[in-house]
Design a protein around this motif. Structure first.
Motif, PDB file in Angstrom:
ATOM      1  N   THR A 102      -0.851  13.588  -9.866  1.00 38.77           N
ATOM      2  CA  THR A 102      -1.745  13.651  -8.718  1.00 38.77           C
ATOM      3  C   THR A 102      -1.141  12.912  -7.532  1.00 38.77           C
ATOM      4  OG1 THR A 102      -3.640  13.775 -10.173  1.00 38.77           O
ATOM      5  CG2 THR A 102      -4.050  13.013  -7.937  1.00 38.77           C
ATOM      6  N   SER A 103      -0.986  13.600  -6.426  1.00 39.97           N
ATOM      7  CA  SER A 103      -0.548  12.945  -5.193  1.00 39.97           C
ATOM      8  C   SER A 103      -1.706  12.125  -4.657  1.00 39.97           C
ATOM      9  CB  SER A 103      -0.136  13.996  -4.151  1.00 39.97           C
ATOM     10  OG  SER A 103       0.976  14.734  -4.614  1.00 39.97           O
ATOM     11  N   THR A 104      -1.429  10.908  -4.239  1.00 39.93           N
ATOM     12  CA  THR A 104      -2.544  10.035  -3.874  1.00 39.93           C
ATOM     13  C   THR A 104      -2.048   8.816  -3.127  1.00 39.93           C
ATOM     14  OG1 THR A 104      -4.544   9.025  -4.800  1.00 39.93           O
ATOM     15  CG2 THR A 104      -2.485   8.554  -5.935  1.00 39.93           C
ATOM     16  N   THR A 105      -2.975   8.017  -2.626  1.00 40.15           N
ATOM     17  CA  THR A 105      -2.669   6.698  -2.091  1.00 40.15           C
ATOM     18  C   THR A 105      -3.026   5.661  -3.142  1.00 40.15           C
ATOM     19  OG1 THR A 105      -4.862   6.568  -1.090  1.00 40.15           O
ATOM     20  CG2 THR A 105      -3.079   7.372   0.299  1.00 40.15           C
ATOM     21  N   ASP A 106      -2.408   4.487  -3.078  1.00 40.58           N
ATOM     22  CA  ASP A 106      -2.624   3.499  -4.128  1.00 40.58           C
ATOM     23  C   ASP A 106      -2.191   2.116  -3.649  1.00 40.58           C
ATOM     24  OD1 ASP A 106      -3.720   3.447  -6.655  1.00 40.58           O
ATOM     25  OD2 ASP A 106      -1.807   3.462  -7.685  1.00 40.58           O
ATOM     26  N   PHE A 107      -2.992   1.117  -3.981  1.00 44.56           N
ATOM     27  CA  PHE A 107      -2.540  -0.247  -3.745  1.00 44.56           C
ATOM     28  C   PHE A 107      -1.631  -0.645  -4.899  1.00 44.56           C
ATOM     29  CE2 PHE A 107      -6.124  -0.370  -0.856  1.00 44.56           C
ATOM     30  CZ  PHE A 107      -5.546  -0.997   0.228  1.00 44.56           C
TER      31      PHE A 107
ATOM     32  N   PHE B  74      -5.127  -8.351  -7.487  1.00 42.20           N
ATOM     33  CA  PHE B  74      -6.381  -7.593  -7.559  1.00 42.20           C
ATOM     34  C   PHE B  74      -6.127  -6.099  -7.789  1.00 42.20           C
ATOM     35  CE2 PHE B  74      -7.846 -11.185  -4.685  1.00 42.20           C
ATOM     36  CZ  PHE B  74      -8.455 -11.870  -5.711  1.00 42.20           C
TER      37      PHE B  74
ATOM     38  N   GLN C  63      -9.171   5.119   1.745  1.00 48.67           N
ATOM     39  CA  GLN C  63      -7.786   4.692   1.970  1.00 48.67           C
ATOM     40  C   GLN C  63      -7.081   5.656   2.901  1.00 48.67           C
ATOM     41  OE1 GLN C  63      -5.948   4.270  -1.872  1.00 48.67           O
ATOM     42  NE2 GLN C  63      -7.200   2.504  -2.420  1.00 48.67           N
ATOM     43  N   GLY C  64      -6.449   5.132   3.928  1.00 44.58           N
ATOM     44  CA  GLY C  64      -5.723   6.013   4.831  1.00 44.58           C
ATOM     45  C   GLY C  64      -5.237   5.293   6.055  1.00 44.58           C
TER      46      GLY C  64
ATOM     47  N   ARG D  38     -10.770   8.336  -1.600  1.00 45.65           N
ATOM     48  CA  ARG D  38     -10.863   7.332  -2.637  1.00 45.65           C
ATOM     49  C   ARG D  38     -10.892   5.943  -2.016  1.00 45.65           C
ATOM     50  NH1 ARG D  38      -5.521   5.288  -5.590  1.00 45.65           N
ATOM     51  NH2 ARG D  38      -7.241   4.360  -6.718  1.00 45.65           N
TER      52      ARG D  38
ATOM     53  N   GLY E 136      -4.299   1.338   5.163  1.00 46.38           N
ATOM     54  CA  GLY E 136      -4.814   0.726   3.945  1.00 46.38           C
ATOM     55  C   GLY E 136      -6.245   1.171   3.680  1.00 46.38           C
ATOM     56  N   GLN E 137      -7.072   0.248   3.241  1.00 47.04           N
ATOM     57  CA  GLN E 137      -8.462   0.584   2.929  1.00 47.04           C
ATOM     58  C   GLN E 137      -9.399  -0.064   3.948  1.00 47.04           C
ATOM     59  OE1 GLN E 137      -9.855   0.658  -1.199  1.00 47.04           O
ATOM     60  NE2 GLN E 137     -11.604  -0.591  -0.610  1.00 47.04           N
TER      61      GLN E 137
ATOM     62  N   PHE F 230       0.850  -1.194   0.000  1.00 45.78           N
ATOM     63  CA  PHE F 230       0.000   0.000   0.000  1.00 45.78           C
ATOM     64  C   PHE F 230       0.884   1.242   0.000  1.00 45.78           C
ATOM     65  CE2 PHE F 230      -2.408   3.250   2.449  1.00 45.78           C
ATOM     66  CZ  PHE F 230      -3.409   3.460   1.522  1.00 45.78           C
TER      67      PHE F 230
ATOM     68  N   GLY G  38      -6.961  -4.318 -11.528  1.00 40.88           N
ATOM     69  CA  GLY G  38      -8.248  -3.816 -12.017  1.00 40.88           C
ATOM     70  C   GLY G  38      -9.076  -4.866 -12.705  1.00 40.88           C
TER      71      GLY G  38
ATOM     72  N   ASP H 125      -8.738  16.150  -9.263  1.00 41.51           N
ATOM     73  CA  ASP H 125      -9.203  14.858  -9.780  1.00 41.51           C
ATOM     74  C   ASP H 125     -10.274  14.172  -8.929  1.00 41.51           C
ATOM     75  OD1 ASP H 125      -7.520  15.116 -11.942  1.00 41.51           O
ATOM     76  OD2 ASP H 125      -5.916  13.919 -11.077  1.00 41.51           O
TER      77      ASP H 125
ATOM     78  N   HIS I 201     -10.663  -3.697  -8.922  1.00 41.26           N
ATOM     79  CA  HIS I 201     -10.487  -2.457  -8.172  1.00 41.26           C
ATOM     80  C   HIS I 201     -11.740  -2.162  -7.353  1.00 41.26           C
ATOM     81  CE1 HIS I 201      -7.119  -0.673 -10.882  1.00 41.26           C
ATOM     82  NE2 HIS I 201      -6.626  -1.285  -9.834  1.00 41.26           N
TER      83      HIS I 201
ATOM     84  N   ASN J 245      -7.437   9.584   2.264  1.00 44.00           N
ATOM     85  CA  ASN J 245      -7.478  10.103   0.900  1.00 44.00           C
ATOM     86  C   ASN J 245      -8.897   9.795   0.389  1.00 44.00           C
ATOM     87  OD1 ASN J 245      -5.553   9.265  -2.144  1.00 44.00           O
ATOM     88  ND2 ASN J 245      -6.745  11.087  -1.659  1.00 44.00           N
TER      89      ASN J 245
ATOM     90  N   ARG K 111      -7.634   8.070  -8.831  1.00 43.87           N
ATOM     91  CA  ARG K 111      -6.645   8.692  -7.952  1.00 43.87           C
ATOM     92  C   ARG K 111      -6.904  10.190  -7.890  1.00 43.87           C
ATOM     93  NH1 ARG K 111      -4.071   4.351 -10.113  1.00 43.87           N
ATOM     94  NH2 ARG K 111      -3.985   5.306 -12.158  1.00 43.87           N
ATOM     95  N   ASN K 112      -6.908  10.765  -6.690  1.00 38.47           N
ATOM     96  CA  ASN K 112      -7.214  12.181  -6.545  1.00 38.47           C
ATOM     97  C   ASN K 112      -6.613  12.692  -5.259  1.00 38.47           C
ATOM     98  OD1 ASN K 112      -9.575  12.755  -4.365  1.00 38.47           O
ATOM     99  ND2 ASN K 112      -9.753  10.673  -5.184  1.00 38.47           N
ATOM    100  N   GLU K 113      -6.602  14.031  -5.126  1.00 40.72           N
ATOM    101  CA  GLU K 113      -5.958  14.654  -3.971  1.00 40.72           C
ATOM    102  C   GLU K 113      -6.957  15.079  -2.899  1.00 40.72           C
ATOM    103  OE1 GLU K 113      -3.081  17.584  -5.235  1.00 40.72           O
ATOM    104  OE2 GLU K 113      -1.880  16.037  -6.248  1.00 40.72           O
TER     105      GLU K 113
END
Lengths: 398, 398, 398
Positions: free
Chosen positions: B49-54, B76, C140-141, C161, C102-103, B36, B79, C203, C82, C159, C167-169
């Motif tokens: 874009t600053s973001t969180t992402d798996f 997973f 997510q955070g 999302r 995480g989520q 994560f 997508g 975004d 996703h 975040n 993905r966005n700020e």
């Protein structure tokens, strides 16, 4: 997992994971299968792409909870998880069988009832959802299947969809009766019949029959259609005759499908969908008239276990499994020589007929692993295409 | 699961599930990983874009069946389930190694051979499928990998696709030879080389090299391309030198890729794809000529285990793993200071060069859990962009 | 699985798989759930499609590694992987609770905190992500949740999302405090409150409140919106009061949401999005002004265990679970009669109000299996639609 304490149990494996509680009331398992294919085409009018492909890559969760059980099976080779739903149901023991609620296969066609791990060829014949019931392999609803004496029965009422199909109000029902008057360790005789009815309704997609006459990922011939948005319906009936005798096995089906219709397609759409111009004159204003269509399909397939094993009969399914592995043959495996002739015809359009002749060889490395070779000779009378395929499969299940 | 009785077995766990049969002939396991990430950009010309992402969220099924084994891994975080295929293959023991059939990584680039659980930085360097072999991390085919004395070998012939790529007739092959003349508990010396050839064909997608010079989800610079639909091909060769000495570790690779081409791109497409106008004059009628392009990429990376542990060498992969956890450090963990310089250049276009400088810190809470911080300083000479990234990762595997 | 030897362990099952290491430091489990629904509509102005549908089909991997744990849950009923991310996080024990990365679900609304396996009705009320927090069920955070004395606390910074959102700020935070001054085997009293703040940014998608007033897959009324690309924000506060007394159970929430806005929608878009023309005059040049909107929603729901069981309180979640199964009733099951009134209103637009009245019956076959019937009477004041639904569910978890 439930917050309550789980039951102590016994762990087992044949390549997967299985735990059974000490009291036998609970069990859970994680299995799966990988079918990895290579398709090489001898192209003709059609020019399909020779390639490798994962035919199936599934995980299968199963469990028993007292007299209930569940199955949750997902095929990652389907691309999206809706399309990847396979058997996903809840079942309760009932009358020497079980009542199922959820998504599973309607009971029709012996070849459809055969697991993809057990089919003798790379693909099922046209009498199944690979042809007559195109795209309708799994449906959502309620049904019962069970074994009474030497009869295997199954019946299902369903919504005309699987998890990958748009939500719609179409409905259907099917039933199958299989009789095995002989079933010993050396020989089996199977006689069966099934009927099916599908009725499209609000938001239903078109109901089609299609023939992939040169194997998977090869060309496809539309054989019949009735539109979902006009509420078309389709009725089918099928007959099955099969048997095994020592290392020999033979199986045949004959099925007839009535596609109800009464509408017009533009000449352009007709040629676009069927791959060739209409074999009858179309009305200049309204287009090509599509009335009721009757589709006939039949196949004969057989195999010879070169290493002498005997193909077993799965009473619960009313269909044949692969032979029990012995390891007698070359490379410690079992070897099987196979052949099939398969054909489908729309009796209402001249020349709308496609057929497929296959010869093949299967090598079973052990009970979990199989390699297959199929030479498929395709023939589409409607377009004149005669594409052939050499198909290979590496298969593991656990 | 097979209908036949599974073998009684022993259950084990290190956070996942594993069962081994008492006779040792069978085993099954369910593992997985979660990576994560959080990406914060110091933007420049580009504005990601600053973001969180798996980054990864995988399940991994593995099993042994006598001298065969399978792997079925699905991510997973991709997508769709086609794109989510990772290692999905069937393997058979052969010559102190194994023959694999299915989808796995072609053997090329030491950084590619390193598991994503073991990489020293958030992302692999440009010598891998994160750059030179853009999008070609996994391919479908047949190969062998094994260890002979102090050599690790791997070779693969493949169809130019993974499960998420369109079916196509492109083919390729790659081979890698790694030598570890020294490999003790305290020090390791590794020398390696690999070659690769990819040939596009019917339905192949374009073959590209790209540089994500400011980390994942940041800007991306196209470094070279050859079109799939014109049957382009790409040849690469790479050299590897790496070693560890106590808590110190150093690794470097140099790779050259030849992208064969002979065609024109419109000026608009050139600027659209490469992010800046062509650095040469284009023909007013035909556009910008794309001939053969040679890409050079190299990196040097190293780390110092502040808590004194030693990074171990994985002989089967011919690549380094993380250090064995001791729990000596702050918060009962191990700490690692890291740095890398990474660059890629197209020698046929002026200024088409991108580089990435990273410094980082890794905290290993235990053998399963790791936290990472990377400061990535990006530099794209072609566009002039100098975006930077602060990347964070929380990682668990089981 | 780790290359290092796993720990010998004990296997258990309640329909799934669980292994715990002998030293208790490790455990792994594979669980899941299937919720299979049928929706039949008594249509009015709206004409939704009656159909069957998998509401949920999840696999859930969990594991413990010393004082860490992970959850990886994927819902195949979401279509793509996703969108299928549910709880996917890494957690560390901290202060009689755990820190999560995480989520997971932001801590707000008692009904949201209730597991989908435990909710009393087919769907959660409007105070949850089924209404006020439309589509924002998982974010997510980083957060912490724990139990201190008779208080259940939770807080999260996130975040804006989940894995299925672009993905966005955007960022947000939420916190919840629940108090159970009484909690015995026979009676429970619960008082709770939560606050939430969400701030859209680069975004971000639009932030909406929606009311599915006639059940899942029925019509949906947009109740409020603020645009993500203009950086809108939303603040909410909620109050909870609930209790159980023997076989009786009652739960109510009141929540207020402030949707900040200051922009214009075209008359066409207004009617398209809200389903009816603006209930105020729009500017001929600029369109319909959307200012700040305040949404109020509340519900009261209750149930009576006809077979006498008592609904239990889950202290860790600060929410009610289903009653413990006894098997006293008809068909060896437990039976529950249920009713709810649920309403949501935008106080800034006349008649923008929707409500839903539900009566239902639940049958628990055992601790894993439940069947539900809901009669849902919908009422949308804004469009005048009064669609009703008969919803059925077959549910299994393991």
């Amino acid at each position: 997992m439930l917050p309550t304490a789980a039951m102590a149990g016994n762990a087992e494996t044949k390549g997967g994971l299985k735990i059974t509680s000490d009291d036998g009331n609970f069990s859970g398992s994680l299995g799966g299968r990988i079918h990895f294919d290579t398709y090489l085409f001898d192209t003709d009018i059609e020019d399909p792409t020779s390639t490798t492909d994962f035919r199936r890559a599934r995980i299968t969760l199963k469990g028993n909870i007292y007299d209930w059980r569940y199955v949750l099976e997902q095929d990652f080779a389907a691309g999206d998880t809706h399309a990847g739903f396979r058997d996903v149901f809840l079942a309760h023991e009932f009358l020497n069988g079980e009542v199922r609620i959820g998504q599973f296969k309607p009971f029709r066609s012996m070849s459809e009832m055969t697991s993809s791990n057990e089919i003798t060829f790379l693909e099922r014949p046209f009498s199944s959802s690979t042809g007559l019931f195109d795209g309708h392999q799994f449906q959502q609803g309620i049904g019962w299947t069970g074994v009474l004496d030497c009869f295997t029965l199954g019946m299902m009422a369903f919504n005309l969809r699987d998890a990958g199909t748009p939500r719609n109000e179409g409905v259907g029902a099917s039933g199958r009766l299989a009789w095995h008057p002989i079933n010993t360790d050396y020989k089996t005789l199977h006689i069966g019949t099934s009927v099916s009815y599908e009725n499209a309704n609000q938001d239903s997609t078109d109901i089609l029959a299609e023939a992939d006459y040169a194997g998977r990922r090869g060309p496809s011939q539309l054989m019949a259609l009735t539109p979902g948005d006009l509420g078309g319906d389709v009725s089918t009936v099928g007959l099955e005759l099969a048997g095994s005798y020592g290392p020999l096995y033979l199986q045949a089906e004959y099925a007839i499908g009535d596609f109800e219709g009464n509408y017009y397609l533009s000449e352009f759409d007709y040629e676009d969908w069927f791959g060739a111009p209409a074999p009858f004159s179309c009305d200049p204003d309204f287009g090509c008239f599509i009335g009721n269509q009757t589709v006939h399909t039949w196949y004969v397939q057989g195999s010879w276990m070169l290493t002498g094993e005997h193909k077993t009969y799965n009473v619960k399914r009313g269909a044949f499994n692969s032979a029990k592995h012995t390891g007698n043959g070359l490379w410690g495996g079992s070897w099987e020589l196979t052949a099939r002739y398969d054909t489908m015809e729309n009796r209402d359009y001249d020349f709308l007929e496609a057929s497929s002749t296959t010869i093949g060889l299967n090598y079973y490395a052990n009970s979990n692993i199989r390699f297959m070779v199929n030479f498929i000779f395709g023939d589409d009378d409607f377009t004149g295409d005669e594409t052939n395929q050499l198909g290979l499969r590496a298969q593991v299940r656990w």
